[in-house]
Design a protein around this motif. Sequence first.
Motif, PDB file in Angstrom:
ATOM      1  N   VAL A 163       0.838  -1.200   0.000  1.00 60.41           N
ATOM      2  CA  VAL A 163       0.000   0.000   0.000  1.00 60.41           C
ATOM      3  C   VAL A 163       0.872   1.249   0.000  1.00 60.41           C
ATOM      4  O   VAL A 163       0.532   2.261  -0.630  1.00 60.41           O
ATOM      5  CB  VAL A 163      -0.951  -0.004   1.220  1.00 60.41           C
ATOM      6  CG1 VAL A 163      -1.677   1.330   1.336  1.00 60.41           C
ATOM      7  CG2 VAL A 163      -1.970  -1.136   1.092  1.00 60.41           C
ATOM      8  N   ALA A 164       2.028   1.185   0.688  1.00 66.50           N
ATOM      9  CA  ALA A 164       2.958   2.324   0.693  1.00 66.50           C
ATOM     10  C   ALA A 164       3.461   2.593  -0.727  1.00 66.50           C
ATOM     11  O   ALA A 164       3.555   3.752  -1.160  1.00 66.50           O
ATOM     12  CB  ALA A 164       4.133   2.041   1.628  1.00 66.50           C
ATOM     13  N   VAL A 165       3.782   1.529  -1.459  1.00 69.04           N
ATOM     14  CA  VAL A 165       4.197   1.676  -2.860  1.00 69.04           C
ATOM     15  C   VAL A 165       3.056   2.299  -3.674  1.00 69.04           C
ATOM     16  O   VAL A 165       3.269   3.199  -4.492  1.00 69.04           O
ATOM     17  CB  VAL A 165       4.591   0.315  -3.466  1.00 69.04           C
ATOM     18  CG1 VAL A 165       4.843   0.454  -4.959  1.00 69.04           C
ATOM     19  CG2 VAL A 165       5.830  -0.233  -2.789  1.00 69.04           C
ATOM     20  N   THR A 166       1.848   1.812  -3.429  1.00 67.92           N
ATOM     21  CA  THR A 166       0.676   2.328  -4.136  1.00 67.92           C
ATOM     22  C   THR A 166       0.502   3.823  -3.891  1.00 67.92           C
ATOM     23  O   THR A 166       0.230   4.593  -4.822  1.00 67.92           O
ATOM     24  CB  THR A 166      -0.594   1.572  -3.689  1.00 67.92           C
ATOM     25  OG1 THR A 166      -0.478   0.198  -4.067  1.00 67.92           O
ATOM     26  CG2 THR A 166      -1.844   2.166  -4.320  1.00 67.92           C
ATOM     27  N   LEU A 167       0.653   4.236  -2.651  1.00 67.27           N
ATOM     28  CA  LEU A 167       0.537   5.662  -2.318  1.00 67.27           C
ATOM     29  C   LEU A 167       1.615   6.476  -3.032  1.00 67.27           C
ATOM     30  O   LEU A 167       1.369   7.600  -3.487  1.00 67.27           O
ATOM     31  CB  LEU A 167       0.637   5.859  -0.804  1.00 67.27           C
ATOM     32  CG  LEU A 167      -0.562   5.356   0.011  1.00 67.27           C
ATOM     33  CD1 LEU A 167      -0.253   5.426   1.508  1.00 67.27           C
ATOM     34  CD2 LEU A 167      -1.815   6.166  -0.300  1.00 67.27           C
ATOM     35  N   GLY A 216      -8.035  13.834 -13.057  1.00 62.37           N
ATOM     36  CA  GLY A 216      -6.832  13.249 -12.483  1.00 62.37           C
ATOM     37  C   GLY A 216      -7.072  12.741 -11.072  1.00 62.37           C
ATOM     38  O   GLY A 216      -6.608  11.668 -10.699  1.00 62.37           O
ATOM     39  N   ALA A 217      -7.839  13.510 -10.296  1.00 66.23           N
ATOM     40  CA  ALA A 217      -8.151  13.098  -8.920  1.00 66.23           C
ATOM     41  C   ALA A 217      -8.982  11.818  -8.928  1.00 66.23           C
ATOM     42  O   ALA A 217      -8.754  10.916  -8.106  1.00 66.23           O
ATOM     43  CB  ALA A 217      -8.898  14.212  -8.198  1.00 66.23           C
ATOM     44  N   LEU A 218      -9.940  11.721  -9.838  1.00 67.13           N
ATOM     45  CA  LEU A 218     -10.761  10.507  -9.941  1.00 67.13           C
ATOM     46  C   LEU A 218      -9.911   9.306 -10.356  1.00 67.13           C
ATOM     47  O   LEU A 218     -10.073   8.194  -9.824  1.00 67.13           O
ATOM     48  CB  LEU A 218     -11.881  10.716 -10.958  1.00 67.13           C
ATOM     49  CG  LEU A 218     -13.039  11.627 -10.541  1.00 67.13           C
ATOM     50  CD1 LEU A 218     -14.015  11.825 -11.700  1.00 67.13           C
ATOM     51  CD2 LEU A 218     -13.778  11.045  -9.332  1.00 67.13           C
ATOM     52  N   PHE A 219      -8.992   9.524 -11.286  1.00 64.88           N
ATOM     53  CA  PHE A 219      -8.127   8.432 -11.736  1.00 64.88           C
ATOM     54  C   PHE A 219      -7.230   7.957 -10.599  1.00 64.88           C
ATOM     55  O   PHE A 219      -7.040   6.750 -10.399  1.00 64.88           O
ATOM     56  CB  PHE A 219      -7.271   8.891 -12.924  1.00 64.88           C
ATOM     57  CG  PHE A 219      -6.478   7.785 -13.559  1.00 64.88           C
ATOM     58  CD1 PHE A 219      -7.024   7.019 -14.573  1.00 64.88           C
ATOM     59  CD2 PHE A 219      -5.190   7.502 -13.127  1.00 64.88           C
ATOM     60  CE1 PHE A 219      -6.289   5.985 -15.153  1.00 64.88           C
ATOM     61  CE2 PHE A 219      -4.456   6.475 -13.697  1.00 64.88           C
ATOM     62  CZ  PHE A 219      -5.009   5.718 -14.726  1.00 64.88           C
ATOM     63  N   ILE A 220      -6.672   8.916  -9.851  1.00 64.70           N
ATOM     64  CA  ILE A 220      -5.805   8.561  -8.724  1.00 64.70           C
ATOM     65  C   ILE A 220      -6.580   7.782  -7.662  1.00 64.70           C
ATOM     66  O   ILE A 220      -6.096   6.770  -7.135  1.00 64.70           O
ATOM     67  CB  ILE A 220      -5.187   9.836  -8.112  1.00 64.70           C
ATOM     68  CG1 ILE A 220      -4.188  10.450  -9.090  1.00 64.70           C
ATOM     69  CG2 ILE A 220      -4.508   9.532  -6.780  1.00 64.70           C
ATOM     70  CD1 ILE A 220      -3.710  11.824  -8.703  1.00 64.70           C
ATOM     71  N   ALA A 221      -7.804   8.229  -7.347  1.00 67.65           N
ATOM     72  CA  ALA A 221      -8.621   7.543  -6.342  1.00 67.65           C
ATOM     73  C   ALA A 221      -8.960   6.125  -6.792  1.00 67.65           C
ATOM     74  O   ALA A 221      -8.897   5.169  -6.005  1.00 67.65           O
ATOM     75  CB  ALA A 221      -9.898   8.330  -6.081  1.00 67.65           C
ATOM     76  N   THR A 222      -9.301   5.980  -8.075  1.00 68.06           N
ATOM     77  CA  THR A 222      -9.633   4.657  -8.609  1.00 68.06           C
ATOM     78  C   THR A 222      -8.424   3.744  -8.584  1.00 68.06           C
ATOM     79  O   THR A 222      -8.504   2.570  -8.187  1.00 68.06           O
ATOM     80  CB  THR A 222     -10.155   4.787 -10.049  1.00 68.06           C
ATOM     81  OG1 THR A 222     -11.271   5.672 -10.077  1.00 68.06           O
ATOM     82  CG2 THR A 222     -10.585   3.425 -10.595  1.00 68.06           C
ATOM     83  N   LEU A 228      -5.862   3.976  -6.638  1.00 66.58           N
ATOM     84  CA  LEU A 228      -5.542   3.675  -5.240  1.00 66.58           C
ATOM     85  C   LEU A 228      -6.355   2.486  -4.750  1.00 66.58           C
ATOM     86  O   LEU A 228      -5.820   1.581  -4.086  1.00 66.58           O
ATOM     87  CB  LEU A 228      -5.823   4.894  -4.372  1.00 66.58           C
ATOM     88  CG  LEU A 228      -5.546   4.760  -2.872  1.00 66.58           C
ATOM     89  CD1 LEU A 228      -4.077   4.464  -2.633  1.00 66.58           C
ATOM     90  CD2 LEU A 228      -5.949   6.041  -2.144  1.00 66.58           C
ATOM     91  N   VAL A 229      -7.642   2.448  -5.084  1.00 66.06           N
ATOM     92  CA  VAL A 229      -8.504   1.343  -4.659  1.00 66.06           C
ATOM     93  C   VAL A 229      -8.074   0.037  -5.323  1.00 66.06           C
ATOM     94  O   VAL A 229      -7.922  -1.003  -4.652  1.00 66.06           O
ATOM     95  CB  VAL A 229      -9.976   1.659  -5.000  1.00 66.06           C
ATOM     96  CG1 VAL A 229     -10.849   0.427  -4.764  1.00 66.06           C
ATOM     97  CG2 VAL A 229     -10.480   2.826  -4.170  1.00 66.06           C
ATOM     98  N   VAL A 230      -7.854   0.062  -6.640  1.00 64.77           N
ATOM     99  CA  VAL A 230      -7.499  -1.162  -7.372  1.00 64.77           C
ATOM    100  C   VAL A 230      -6.138  -1.687  -6.928  1.00 64.77           C
ATOM    101  O   VAL A 230      -5.975  -2.885  -6.630  1.00 64.77           O
ATOM    102  CB  VAL A 230      -7.501  -0.898  -8.891  1.00 64.77           C
ATOM    103  CG1 VAL A 230      -6.985  -2.128  -9.648  1.00 64.77           C
ATOM    104  CG2 VAL A 230      -8.906  -0.543  -9.374  1.00 64.77           C
ATOM    105  N   PHE A 231      -5.146  -0.809  -6.855  1.00 65.45           N
ATOM    106  CA  PHE A 231      -3.802  -1.246  -6.478  1.00 65.45           C
ATOM    107  C   PHE A 231      -3.732  -1.698  -5.020  1.00 65.45           C
ATOM    108  O   PHE A 231      -2.982  -2.622  -4.693  1.00 65.45           O
ATOM    109  CB  PHE A 231      -2.796  -0.115  -6.716  1.00 65.45           C
ATOM    110  CG  PHE A 231      -2.370   0.044  -8.147  1.00 65.45           C
ATOM    111  CD1 PHE A 231      -3.101  -0.520  -9.184  1.00 65.45           C
ATOM    112  CD2 PHE A 231      -1.241   0.770  -8.476  1.00 65.45           C
ATOM    113  CE1 PHE A 231      -2.716  -0.375 -10.504  1.00 65.45           C
ATOM    114  CE2 PHE A 231      -0.832   0.919  -9.790  1.00 65.45           C
ATOM    115  CZ  PHE A 231      -1.577   0.347 -10.809  1.00 65.45           C
ATOM    116  N   SER A 232      -4.508  -1.060  -4.152  1.00 65.13           N
ATOM    117  CA  SER A 232      -4.545  -1.495  -2.749  1.00 65.13           C
ATOM    118  C   SER A 232      -5.136  -2.898  -2.649  1.00 65.13           C
ATOM    119  O   SER A 232      -4.693  -3.712  -1.822  1.00 65.13           O
ATOM    120  CB  SER A 232      -5.363  -0.510  -1.907  1.00 65.13           C
ATOM    121  OG  SER A 232      -4.727   0.742  -1.832  1.00 65.13           O
ATOM    122  N   GLY A 233      -6.124  -3.176  -3.491  1.00 64.74           N
ATOM    123  CA  GLY A 233      -6.688  -4.530  -3.535  1.00 64.74           C
ATOM    124  C   GLY A 233      -5.641  -5.545  -3.958  1.00 64.74           C
ATOM    125  O   GLY A 233      -5.549  -6.645  -3.392  1.00 64.74           O
TER     126      GLY A 233
END
Length: 215
Positions: free
Chosen positions: A41-45, A160-166, A168-173
């Motif tokens: 998750v740290a990498v994802t962030l 860009g904010a929507l893409f980053i949020a999306t 973040l969710v997918v990569f955290s999964g």
Amino acid sequence: MIASDVAVQFIVTSAVLAAIPGPDNLFVLMQSALNGSRKGVAVTLGLCTGLLAHTTAVAFGVAAVFQASATAFTALKLVGAAYLLYLAYGAFKAGRGTGDAGAQDSAVEAAPEASAWALFARGIVMNITNPKVAIFFLAFLPQFVKTDAGPVPLQVAQLGALFIATTLVVFSGIAMASGKLSVWLRRSPRAIARMNTVAGCVFVGLAAKLATAQR
């Protein structure tokens, strides 16, 4: 402001793109498997923080420079490829360090584990030094911009904010799922050695792909 139907379409498209195997989610997968889901998750962030730079670049037209200038594109991609080769070297070195069956336990205990902050920074560097991401944003985000929906830079920032949020969710999964593999790996030093070797090979492959990328 972005219309709700456009936002939904954009989020769905972004989620599909984020889930498609690529350098970033492979990077998250490997780091999570080696270091646990929290580090993944740290990498994802870190990767998502790098996307902030790309969003800003597109909003203000800076990314167009990399699309127009072959020199700028080549310079940035070579920096990114060199960094990936540096990561590959570290992974191969770690693999050799844990490969001796007679000294596995002590090697594992002595092997330095990257901190969450280090992996966060690693994600930022990897993302920012990939000019393909900037050009992807330059080609992708404007497709959802409406000239009658307000200032274009503001719309690009919202997209860009929507893409980053999306992402973040997918990569955290992905991080959470592959992080479970880390629990098993920590019980087997030999498996850790092999995983580090695999990680090194992945980094070399990603470096080669980036170094040979065309605009």
